[in-house]
Structure formats: structure tokens, C-alpha cells
Motif scaffolding. Structure first.
Motif, mmCIF file in Angstrom:
data_model
loop_
_atom_site.group_PDB
_atom_site.id
_atom_site.type_symbol
_atom_site.label_atom_id
_atom_site.label_comp_id
_atom_site.label_asym_id
_atom_site.label_seq_id
_atom_site.Cartn_x
_atom_site.Cartn_y
_atom_site.Cartn_z
ATOM 1 N N SER A 418 -6.276 -6.185 -10.990
ATOM 2 C CA SER A 418 -5.402 -7.328 -10.733
ATOM 3 C C SER A 418 -5.851 -8.519 -11.559
ATOM 4 O O SER A 418 -7.001 -8.608 -11.982
ATOM 5 N N THR A 419 -4.900 -9.437 -11.792
ATOM 6 C CA THR A 419 -5.117 -10.608 -12.640
ATOM 7 C C THR A 419 -4.683 -11.838 -11.863
ATOM 8 O O THR A 419 -3.595 -11.845 -11.273
ATOM 9 N N TRP A 420 -5.523 -12.872 -11.844
ATOM 10 C CA TRP A 420 -5.302 -14.039 -10.997
ATOM 11 C C TRP A 420 -5.362 -15.320 -11.809
ATOM 12 O O TRP A 420 -6.272 -15.497 -12.618
ATOM 13 N N GLN A 425 -2.290 -14.201 -7.591
ATOM 14 C CA GLN A 425 -2.157 -12.970 -8.370
ATOM 15 C C GLN A 425 -0.875 -13.033 -9.210
ATOM 16 O O GLN A 425 0.179 -13.427 -8.716
#
Ligand SMILES: [Zn+2]
Length: 426
Positions: A418-420, A425
Motif C-alpha cells: 500500500s501507498t500512503w 492510502q
């Protein structure tokens, strides 16, 4: 808002490893405390958990948290021409890049490509990017709208050219000024968007167009500036023919006041010592794109000379001359190419992480790129896929630094869980 405590192995480079010996911070059982979109603390899990008993704990043990990647050179219109191998820069532009750039005249096609592009950034763990835009205003309106709703931190601008490309990609200096100002008023400093003045390269711009770039930069000092520099030897010679008054390639941009702390110049593979000294004094950043340099056969980047001269360096994928959006692969390629350079720089995992994160954030003036308190909580969660080679290495890794090297060597989009950005997110 609830304070969230993410428990994982945490890496960051809050210091510059090109200048300081102990730049890497690594916590095997680490934690990142996030409050209201900002980093509140980063360190050993036990210490942070004890000091913050009310924080909501997310147990991500087995995962790795890195600052979100910062891609300082990437072209949004070129997603669909990735993989056009086999030609040097000027031929590749003519046969692959510019025909696709011309298709951005269709704003609905440009919007489709913008979505593919932004989604690819997020899936590869890139949270911030300095993006070469399109040559067409409707395409840029579509791109900025999509970028704004993507949740990513994006800097971009209308690409300017008035000669030596396809005629459909040319504009006049007057139109370039008006169109740029309109885009700036609509999108610059809105949410996570920043406008970047973007002449394609000296070869495709007249003195009058570069003078327009100077005017635009002077009127709004918070803008960024991006272009290409010293990428390919044929290009360097052509620039010398077009600007007979210039002592070298960099002098063209210098004459118009375009080289400063908010400037990012891509490539600089073929740089003289004088250019390196002037770049260092200006505070400008060179976006090093090692995959593109290899793919187009542009040359071996003189990183040691850049470092010794004191030039700031960050990393870029240069999609579509680059072969993809993966900043881990870009870091690995930087390492591999320095191994082959006669005077190559010995890059460590700390250097790769710094180049892929904090160096780019510094170049763009973004409050991100490491986990110092007060930074925007931009991070990527990496986890070795079940049965992967990365997972096998993880079982045996004797130190966090060894594991970081393995992440750069074996990681990729399939290991980005995942990318935040700013604690959310994307
Ligand atoms: Zn480029």
C-alpha cells in the motif's frame, strides 16, 4: 483524529549519506506514529508504544515501511510507449515519443493516459513526482484534475517548444505565456499540486521562449522549473549549433535565469567540470535516470564528479525512455551502472534510499521524504509476496541494512502492499 501507530521494520534517511557517514535509520521492530496526516514520531516500537498508550496500533510486523518514493523526472504522455527499445535519444524522440505526444491533442485520450500514469505511480510506491506534462492545454487541464483527485503529490506543467519538434507540438512565446499563466492560476498550490515551468529542452526552444520562461518564474517564485540537460552527445552538439553564443549547454538556461534551487535538470550525463561547478553553486538538482541512460545508450552518469563538485542529485524513472515506474529498480540500476563506471561511486543501500526519497523531496521543496517529526506522512508498505525470492532472503537477512539492499534488488510493484500520502492510502 486518532493517532495511528504502524508497527513494522522501518527505514529512512533523514541525513544525506553523500555527506554524513551514518545517514540511515533502521528499526527492525520499529514504529511510525502518524497524527492528522503528519509524522509524529519514528523509532523503536516499544518506546513509542509506551509513550503513546492511546494510539491505535496497526500490527504490520513482517512488512517494511519506507518513505514514499519521489520520482523527479517522468513523462505522463509516454506511458504507452514504454519498451520502445533500440534507438538513441533523437531517433527515439522522432519515431516513438513525439508521435505519442501529438496524440495528447485529444483531451479524452490524454485523460485516459493520465489515469493510467497516476495509478502506475501509486502502485509502485511513488508518492511524489515531478512530471513532464503534455504540449496541449486541455491535456494539462485533464492531467491536473486527475492528479488532484489521485491523492498524490504532483508537480507538473505545460511542455513548451517552438521549434525542431513536430509542428503540432509547437506554440508561440506569447501563447505559451498566456496559457501557462492560466494553468498556474487554476492549479498551482492547490491541494498537493505544484506548477512547474517546463520547456522541453534547449534544442526545441528559441531565446524568446526561454525568456518567457524567465518571466513566468519571476512572477511566481514558488513555481518549480524542469527541463533536460546534457543527455546525449548528438543533442549536446545540436544545442551548440542552435545557440552559438553559449559557452556550453548549461549556459543557455543560465542566460535566462532558469538555474536555481527550484530547478530540476534531467540527465546531465555529458557535463563539463565548469558546468558541475556552476550547478553546485546554483543549488539546482540533477535528476539522474540510470535506466533511461542505459536504454537509450545515452552514457554513464559521472556521479563521482557530481558528488565531489557538490551538485545535488535525485532519481527519476524517465518513463517512457525509462523502462517502468519502479523506483527500486531505478535505485538498483544506479548502483549497477556506478559499478561499471571507470570512476564509479560506491553506492550503499542508504544512498539508494536517500536518492529515491529524501533527495527528491529536497529538490522539490516537499515536506516529505523521511520520517522526521512534522513531515507529511508519505510512506510505502512493502511486503515480500508469499513464496517470493524476497521472502526467502528475508528469512536469512542478518541485518536491516542487508534487507534494505535486498528490497532494492528484488522488490517491485508486486511487493508494494500500500501507498500512503499525508496519512491517507492512495
Ligand atoms: Zn525526460
Amino acid at each position: 483524529m486518532t493517532r495511528r501507530l504502524y508497527r513494522a521494520t522501518v527505514f529512512a534517511t533523514p541525513r544525506n549519506p553523500f555527506r554524513e557517514a551514518r545517514a540511515l535509520e533502521a528499526f527492525a521492530d520499529g514504529a511510525l506514529l502518524v497524527n492528522d496526516g503528519q509524522v509524529q514520531a519514528c523509532g523503536e516500537f516499544s518506546a513509542i508504544a509506551n509513550a503513546n498508550p492511546n494510539a491505535e496500533i496497526h500490527d504490520w510486523r513482517g512488512s517494511f515501511l519506507l518513505p514514499g518514493f519521489v520520482d523527479t523526472h517522468v513523462h505522463f504522455p509516454q506511458v504507452r510507449i514504454i519498451g520502445a527499445l533500440g534507438e538513441p535519444l533523437l531517433d527515439w524522440l522522432k519515431h516513438s515519443a513525439l508521435p505519442e505526444e501529438a496524440r495528447m491533442a485529444d483531451a479524452s485520450y490524454a485523460r485516459l493516459i493520465a489515469r493510467e500514469f497516476l495509478s502506475a505511480l501509486a502502485r509502485h510506491g511513488t508518492t511524489t513526482a515531478l512530471v513532464f506534462g503534455a504540449h496541449f492545454v486541455p491535456a494539462m487541464e485533464a492531467f491536473f484534475e486527475e492528479a488532484g483527485s489521485s491523492g498524490l503529490r504532483i508537480a507538473s506543467g505545460l511542455v513548451l517548444s517552438d521549434r525542431n519538434l513536430l509542428p503540432v507540438l509547437h506554440t508561440s512565446p506569447d501563447a505559451a505565456y498566456e496559457q501557462s499563466q492560466t494553468l498556474i492560476s487554476r492549479h498551482h498550490a492547490k491541494g498537493l499540486l505544484t506548477y512547474a515551468v517546463t520547456p522541453r529542452f534547449a534544442l526545441s526552444n528559441s531565446d524568446a521562449m526561454l525568456d518567457v520562461c524567465r518571466s513566468i518564474m519571476a512572477e511566481t517564485p514558488s513555481l518549480l522549473f524542469q527541463t533536460h540537460l546534457n543527455e546525449n552527445q548528438q543533442e549536446v552538439m545540436a544545442v551548440a549549433r542552435e545557440f552559438p553564443w553559449a559557452s556550453d549547454y548549461l549556459a543557455v538556461y543560465e542566460k535566462f535565469g532558469l538555474v536555481g534551487e527550484r530547478s530540476v535538470l534531467a540527465h546531465n550525463v555529458h557535463a563539463s567540470n565548469s558546468e558541475l561547478q556552476r550547478l553546485a553553486a546554483s543549488g539546482a538538482t540533477v535528476a539522474h535516470c540510470p535506466v533511461s541512460n542505459a536504454s537509450l545508450g545515452s552514457g554513464l552518469f559521472a556521479m563521482t564528479r557530481h558528488v565531489h563538485a557538490g551538485v545535488r542529485i535525485a532519481l527519476g524513472t524517465d518513463v517512457g525512455a525509462g523502462t517502468g515506474f519502479d523506483m527500486l529498480k531505478e535505485g538498483l540500476q544506479a548502483y549497477l551502472m556506478q559499478r561499471l563506471c571507470p570512476d564509479g561511486y560506491g553506492l550503499t543501500p542508504a544512498h539508494l534510499l536517500y536518492l529515491a526519497t529524501r533527495a527528491g523531496a529536497e529538490a522539490l521543496g516537499a515536506n516529505a521524504g523521511d520520517f522526521a517529526p512534522g513531515r507529511s506522512a508519505d510512506f510505502v508498505r512493502i511486503q515480500a509476496p508469499e513464496g517470493s525470492v524476497l521472502q526467502a532472503v528475508q528469512k536469512n537477512a542478518e541485518s536491516p541494512e542487508r534487507m534494505l539492499a535486498a528490497i532494492f534488488t528484488l522488490g517491485g510493484a508486486e511487493s508494494i502492499l500500500s501507498t500512503w500520502v499525508a496519512g491517507r492510502q492512495v
